[in-house]
Design a protein around this motif. Structure first.
Motif, PDB file in Angstrom:
ATOM      1  N   ARG A   1       0.826  -1.204   0.000  1.00 50.11           N
ATOM      2  CA  ARG A   1       0.000   0.000   0.000  1.00 50.11           C
ATOM      3  C   ARG A   1       0.866   1.262   0.000  1.00 50.11           C
ATOM      4  O   ARG A   1       0.596   2.209  -0.733  1.00 50.11           O
ATOM      5  CB  ARG A   1      -0.939   0.011   1.201  1.00 50.11           C
ATOM      6  N   GLN A   2       1.941   1.268   0.786  1.00 51.02           N
ATOM      7  CA  GLN A   2       2.843   2.423   0.822  1.00 51.02           C
ATOM      8  C   GLN A   2       3.546   2.616  -0.515  1.00 51.02           C
ATOM      9  O   GLN A   2       3.698   3.745  -0.990  1.00 51.02           O
ATOM     10  CB  GLN A   2       3.881   2.263   1.931  1.00 51.02           C
TER      11      GLN A   2
ATOM     12  N   LEU B   1      -6.702   0.974  -6.527  1.00 50.80           N
ATOM     13  CA  LEU B   1      -6.094   0.694  -7.825  1.00 50.80           C
ATOM     14  C   LEU B   1      -7.165   0.238  -8.798  1.00 50.80           C
ATOM     15  O   LEU B   1      -8.231  -0.225  -8.392  1.00 50.80           O
ATOM     16  CB  LEU B   1      -5.065  -0.436  -7.704  1.00 50.80           C
ATOM     17  N   LYS B   2      -6.842   0.334 -10.071  1.00 50.56           N
ATOM     18  CA  LYS B   2      -7.670  -0.273 -11.109  1.00 50.56           C
ATOM     19  C   LYS B   2      -6.765  -1.173 -11.931  1.00 50.56           C
ATOM     20  O   LYS B   2      -5.597  -0.864 -12.150  1.00 50.56           O
ATOM     21  CB  LYS B   2      -8.305   0.788 -12.000  1.00 50.56           C
TER      22      LYS B   2
ATOM     23  N   LEU C   1      -6.343  -4.278  -3.150  1.00 47.83           N
ATOM     24  CA  LEU C   1      -6.357  -2.832  -3.373  1.00 47.83           C
ATOM     25  C   LEU C   1      -7.239  -2.477  -4.562  1.00 47.83           C
ATOM     26  O   LEU C   1      -7.884  -1.431  -4.571  1.00 47.83           O
ATOM     27  CB  LEU C   1      -4.930  -2.314  -3.582  1.00 47.83           C
ATOM     28  N   SER C   2      -7.292  -3.345  -5.539  1.00 47.95           N
ATOM     29  CA  SER C   2      -8.164  -3.129  -6.689  1.00 47.95           C
ATOM     30  C   SER C   2      -9.630  -3.227  -6.279  1.00 47.95           C
ATOM     31  O   SER C   2     -10.463  -2.433  -6.717  1.00 47.95           O
ATOM     32  CB  SER C   2      -7.841  -4.151  -7.776  1.00 47.95           C
TER      33      SER C   2
ATOM     34  N   TYR D   1      -1.465  -2.586 -13.026  1.00 49.69           N
ATOM     35  CA  TYR D   1      -2.442  -1.796 -12.297  1.00 49.69           C
ATOM     36  C   TYR D   1      -2.069  -0.327 -12.398  1.00 49.69           C
ATOM     37  O   TYR D   1      -0.936   0.014 -12.723  1.00 49.69           O
ATOM     38  CB  TYR D   1      -2.472  -2.212 -10.823  1.00 49.69           C
ATOM     39  N   TYR D   2      -3.014   0.551 -12.088  1.00 43.34           N
ATOM     40  CA  TYR D   2      -2.743   1.979 -12.041  1.00 43.34           C
ATOM     41  C   TYR D   2      -3.635   2.634 -11.002  1.00 43.34           C
ATOM     42  O   TYR D   2      -4.704   2.129 -10.682  1.00 43.34           O
ATOM     43  CB  TYR D   2      -2.950   2.643 -13.408  1.00 43.34           C
TER      44      TYR D   2
END
Length: 109
Positions: A10-11, A50-51, A44-45, A58-59
Motif C-alpha cells: 500500500r505504501q 487501484l484499477k 487494493l483493486s 495496475y494503475y
C-alpha cells in the motif's frame, strides 16, 4: 506477516503518481512473497485504490470531473517498451503532432 506485506505494498502504491502503470516488478519485494503481493494488489483493486489495466498491470486512477481517467498513452507506452531503463519506442506522426498541439487531427490508430 501478510498484514505487513499488505502495508508495504500500500505504501509503495501510494508513492506512484496517479495514471502511471505499475507491475509486480515495480514493487520491491522478495520473489518468495510474489503470491502475497499479487493478492495485495487484487485487494487494493477491490477497495478502489487501484484499477486493473491488464493482467499484472495496475494503475492509480486520476480523479476528474467526469470520473476516473485511464492511464495516458505515454504511460502505457513506457511500460510496454522500457527495456532495462531505456525507452525503445516513442510516438511519431500525427499522434506526436497532436500531443505537441501542432494539429487537431486525431490518428485512426
Amino acid at each position: 506477516m501478510t498484514g505487513s506485506i499488505m502495508q508495504r505494498v500500500r505504501q509503495q502504491v501510494q508513492a506512484f503518481e496517479p495514471g502511471e502503470l505499475l507491475t509486480y516488478a515495480d514493487l520491491s519485494t522478495d520473489p518468495a512473497s510474489f503470491g502475497a503481493v499479487a493478492a495485495a494488489l487484487s485487494r487494493l483493486s477491490r477497495e478502489g485504490v487501484l484499477k486493473r489495466y491488464a493482467k499484472g498491470q495496475y494503475y492509480r486512477p486520476t480523479p476528474s470531473r467526469f470520473g476516473a481517467l485511464q492511464p495516458s498513452a505515454a504511460a502505457v507506452l513506457r511500460t510496454l517498451t522500457a527495456a532495462e531503463g531505456s525507452v525503445s519506442a516513442y510516438p511519431v506522426g500525427t499522434a506526436l503532432y497532436n500531443q505537441l498541439g501542432l494539429t487537431t487531427q486525431v490518428p485512426a490508430e
